[in-house]
Design an enzyme around this catalytic site. Structure first.
Site, PDB file in Angstrom:
ATOM      1  NE  ARG A  36      -4.722  -1.295   1.443  1.00 45.70           N
ATOM      2  CZ  ARG A  36      -5.349  -1.931   2.291  1.00 45.70           C
ATOM      3  NH1 ARG A  36      -5.089  -2.043   3.675  1.00 45.70           N
ATOM      4  NH2 ARG A  36      -6.442  -3.071   2.623  1.00 45.70           N
ATOM      5  CE  LYS A 197     -10.468  -7.072   8.723  1.00 42.00           C
ATOM      6  NZ  LYS A 197     -10.419  -5.751   7.786  1.00 42.00           N
ATOM      7  N   GLY A 354      -6.144  -6.747   1.935  1.00 37.40           N
ATOM      8  CA  GLY A 354      -3.958  -6.638   2.035  1.00 37.40           C
ATOM      9  C   GLY A 354      -3.950  -7.806   3.040  1.00 37.40           C
ATOM     10  N   GLY A 377     -11.561  -4.050   1.853  1.00 32.84           N
ATOM     11  CA  GLY A 377     -13.918  -4.267   1.612  1.00 32.84           C
ATOM     12  C   GLY A 377     -14.653  -3.329   0.823  1.00 32.84           C
TER      13      GLY A 377
END
Ligand code: 3PG
Ligand code: MG
Length: 396
Positions: A36, A197, A354, A377
């Protein structure tokens, strides 16, 4: 759809409040995957080259309005300096007198990094007064955080309404690459969705079954689905309160003809640590005192079979506990297979998230994928055709 880019802005001498996503994985204060950071370099360099002063706004983790030291962006200064090849000045807050002084004192060629926007509870509330405080620091707003664009927060959405705004280089690249590969995807389409998640992604899965031909479910989420079907998952990470949602997704998939692939074999261990003693068992044979840490080889074979006839692959989330060996095996094997098909040109592969990017880098597969998004997301929400507030605000 179109939006203003850095090319249409006069940046000379201007303070450019630049929203980036540097929510990078870290261990003991050291960045473990700098993707990133690398991907925002063109934006920062272009602003500097045009004589502008980049002032970086970003969140880190979910500190929920508290000044959590482990989530301070100050720890990222060395990694940012290395990435930009420029000096990075740090301000201990993203609003207020200290930040204003630092913004005013920036020298040519310097970058200012402001502290975690989520240290303020007003950020996720998209509080207009908080956004106005941040807006005082800049002349222009540049949003380069596609991966945070699904959040309607003050720094991702509110600011675009207060300052002349534009999209950064990474934002431009993400939107055009995703549109190019997935706008009207070639079928069959396979989605691989994994990771820990659980509850957040279960909802996304419900939407994906409407769009894809095969949905491979891995990681903690797979355990939730196995458990929902009455299979004992022992001590595995699983959300037992999501049973109804999981069953609804399975029912919807079967009505719509979406093929759901859950692990048919599993790798289990008694401890969550690298090289823990482990065994490979049928998916319904997890001992009560063990936990599922990866999918087994039969599951991988099923996935590679599906990939052979697929035209498009969307990947988000690892299939197992990829951060500890040997529980990265299924993720690595499936990723390497997809990478080879992509290299041959028979598969369009797009991955995001990520953890996913870290896992694909670890598998040596990332550079062979058609496109790697920095978003998790936001990538999935874009995929579902949802409007991303951060992108919509740039268009508005
Ligand atoms: C991410 O890491 O996916 C983005 O930075 C967004 O983070 P969030 O899910 O905490 O909003
Ligand atoms: Mg996220």
């Amino acid at each position: 759809m179109s939006w203003t880019t850095l090319d249409q802005m006069d940046l000379k001498g201007k303070r450019v409040l630049t929203r980036v996503d540097i929510n990078v994985p870290m261990e003991n204060g050291v960045v473990t995957d700098a993707t990133r950071i690398e991907r925002i370099v063109p934006t920062v360099k272009d602003i500097l080259a045009a004589g502008g002063h980049p002032i970086l706004l970003a969140h880190y983790g979910r500190p929920k309005g508290e000044r959590v030291p482990e989530m301070s962006l100050q720890q990222l200064v060395p990694a940012l300096e290395a990435g930009f090849g420029a000096d990075v000045v740090f301000a201990a807050d993203c609003i207020g007198a200290g930040a204003e002084a630092a913004a005013g004192a920036l020298q040519a060629g310097e970058v200012l990094l402001l502290e975690n926007t989520r240290y303020h509870a007003a950020e996720p509330k998209n509080d207009p007064e908080f956004a106005a405080e941040m807006a005082k620091l800049g002349d222009i707003y540049c949003n380069d955080a596609f991966s945070a664009a699904h959040r309607a927060h003050a720094s991702t959405e509110g600011l675009a309404r207060l300052l002349p705004s534009c999209a950064g280089r990474l934002m431009q690249q993400e939107l055009s690459a995703l549109e190019g590969a997935l706008g009207t995807p070639k079928r069959p389409v396979v989605a691989v969705v994994g990771g820990a998640k659980v509850s957040t992604k279960l909802e996304l899965l419900g939407n994906l079954v409407e769009k894809v031909d095969h949905l491979v479910i891995g990681g903690g989420m797979a355990n939730t689905f196995l458990a929902a079907q009455g299979i004992d998952v022992g001590k595995s990470l699983a959300e037992h309160d999501m049973t109804d949602t999981a069953l609804e997704i399975l029912a919807k998939a079967s009505t719509l003809g979406c093929n759901i692939v859950l692990p048919s074999d599993i790798v289990v261990a008694r401890e969550f640590k690298a090289n823990a003693a482990n065994e490979t068992l049928a998916a319904d044979a997890c001992p009560a005192d063990a936990m599922i840490l990866d999918a087994g080889p039969a599951t991988v074979a099923k996935i590679t079979d599906i990939l052979d006839s697929a035209k498009t692959l969307i990947w988000n989330g690892p299939l197992g506990a990829f951060e500890i060996e040997p529980f990265d095996a299924a993720t690595n094997a499936a990723a390497a297979y997809a990478a080879t098909l992509s290299e041959k040109g028979s598969l369009i592969s797009v991955a995001g998230g990520g953890d996913t990017v870290a896992a694909l880098n670890q598998a040596g597969a990332a550079e062979k994928f058609t496109y790697i998004s920095t978003a998790g997301g936001a990538f999935l929400e874009w995929m579902e055709g949802k409007t991303l507030p951060g992108v919509a605000a740039l268009e508005g």
